[in-house]
Write a protein that holds these residues in place. Sequence first.
Motif, mmCIF file in Angstrom:
data_model
loop_
_atom_site.group_PDB
_atom_site.id
_atom_site.type_symbol
_atom_site.label_atom_id
_atom_site.label_comp_id
_atom_site.label_asym_id
_atom_site.label_seq_id
_atom_site.Cartn_x
_atom_site.Cartn_y
_atom_site.Cartn_z
ATOM 1 N N SER A 201 0.735 -1.292 -0.018
ATOM 2 C CA SER A 201 0.214 -0.196 -0.027
ATOM 3 C C SER A 201 0.708 1.320 0.066
ATOM 4 N N LYS A 227 -3.498 -0.505 -3.428
ATOM 5 C CA LYS A 227 -3.831 -0.118 -2.176
ATOM 6 C C LYS A 227 -3.670 1.362 -1.771
ATOM 7 N N ILE A 229 -3.931 4.788 0.600
ATOM 8 C CA ILE A 229 -4.321 5.098 1.965
ATOM 9 C C ILE A 229 -4.365 6.699 1.825
ATOM 10 N N ILE A 254 -15.870 4.172 -0.680
ATOM 11 C CA ILE A 254 -15.668 2.931 0.074
ATOM 12 C C ILE A 254 -16.234 1.934 -0.677
ATOM 13 N N TYR A 261 -8.451 3.264 1.298
ATOM 14 C CA TYR A 261 -8.313 3.396 2.943
ATOM 15 C C TYR A 261 -8.310 4.869 3.379
ATOM 16 N N ASP A 263 -6.547 7.323 6.469
ATOM 17 C CA ASP A 263 -6.002 7.446 7.734
ATOM 18 C C ASP A 263 -6.716 8.717 8.512
ATOM 19 N N TRP A 306 -12.792 -1.250 9.019
ATOM 20 C CA TRP A 306 -11.432 -2.037 8.195
ATOM 21 C C TRP A 306 -10.775 -0.988 7.322
ATOM 22 N N ARG A 307 -11.434 0.224 6.967
ATOM 23 C CA ARG A 307 -11.106 1.017 5.993
ATOM 24 C C ARG A 307 -10.334 2.353 6.589
ATOM 25 N N ALA A 350 -7.045 -2.948 11.440
ATOM 26 C CA ALA A 350 -7.154 -2.664 10.474
ATOM 27 C C ALA A 350 -5.791 -2.551 9.524
ATOM 28 N N LEU A 354 -4.279 -4.888 6.604
ATOM 29 C CA LEU A 354 -3.639 -4.027 5.298
ATOM 30 C C LEU A 354 -2.422 -4.397 4.864
#
Length: 360
Positions: A201, A227, A229, A254, A261, A263, A306-307, A350, A354
């Motif tokens: 990711s 992936k 973030i 999502i 994802y 943060d 989980w995201r 999570a 990931l």
Amino acid sequence: MFARLMRHIVLLGLVLMSTSAWAELSPLPATDMVANDITPAIPFDLDALKRNWRARVNAVKATGQVPIIDIESSFNTGKLEIRRFAEGMDELGVALIAYSHDTKRGWSDAAGRVVAVDPWRFIPATIGGTENFAEDPEGFVALLRQHVVRDNYPLMAEHEFRHYPSPRQVKRGELHRDVSVPIDGPAGEALFALSEQTEGSFQIHYEIEDGLLPPLEKMLAKHPKAKVIWAHLAQIRYAEHSRIYGPAYVRKLIETYPNLYFDVAFGGPNSVYPISNERHARIWDQNASGAQIQKEWLEVINDHPWRFLAAMDMGGDRQSPDKLVEYVQNLRQFLNQLPEPTRSIVAYKAAWKLLFNEEL
Ligand SMILES: [Zn+2]
């Protein structure tokens, strides 16, 4: 009498044991500073490291705290007081920090030296794409590709595609960091493709503006296995540029894109972006008396825990052990409002899933 004395001694022993267990959850680094001549732990032996990291998560859990895995912080390794910092992490229940070394030029193996000194607390991330990325985006991704593959990095750090000057830069009068690299340009293509190929990711810094959303969605649709973030959930610096983004839009993203994802490195409820003078951490309910997450945001996080990934976004100029206390308090102020099991998922589960494609 003797029995009572013995009981006291046993009790005292238990207290001392639990205090020392609290103060040191994993072996502490042998040195205070990460010297330049330390051989980096590269390529990373992720199987061995994961055994340490998993043990650490369990050790924090055993103290009764919810462990934190911070997915996004960067450091000036030459100035890091790593032993004191490690002690602070133990006290505050921070299990792991994804460690990116802050450098403006070329490559650096500093994260590898940090892992050599402390193979318990830090997950190595590549260097972040800041000035070096802005100056030569494609060259940077080519260099990244070499190192990610050869050195076995489990995470690619934050790439600044669109970045206004940070509040600290505004304070210092450094307004030049107004970065714009098109996310659907050649460097974006190369980065998304690298993530797809390596299944690793990467993080993006991408200011929230209406006009920037379609190119991002285009890339997410084109690279469904990359992936991504997206750092700083709901951090909007200028409300006038952003009419679309909100909890409903994030929910739509999502539910449309399986590998996106977010943060949660954002400011507290009173944090103000100095140029626009607006409270940029929009997740907070500004009508509430204390720090309270807006109901709609809480719902989307709860529906898709989980995201969302815990993050502190510490930086090279604010990496002292004292600052760590402040960052953890801010993060826990947010996490504590999430009901279980959402809280534990966002706090650490999570991130583990990931990064390593397995559940803790
Ligand atoms: Zn950022």
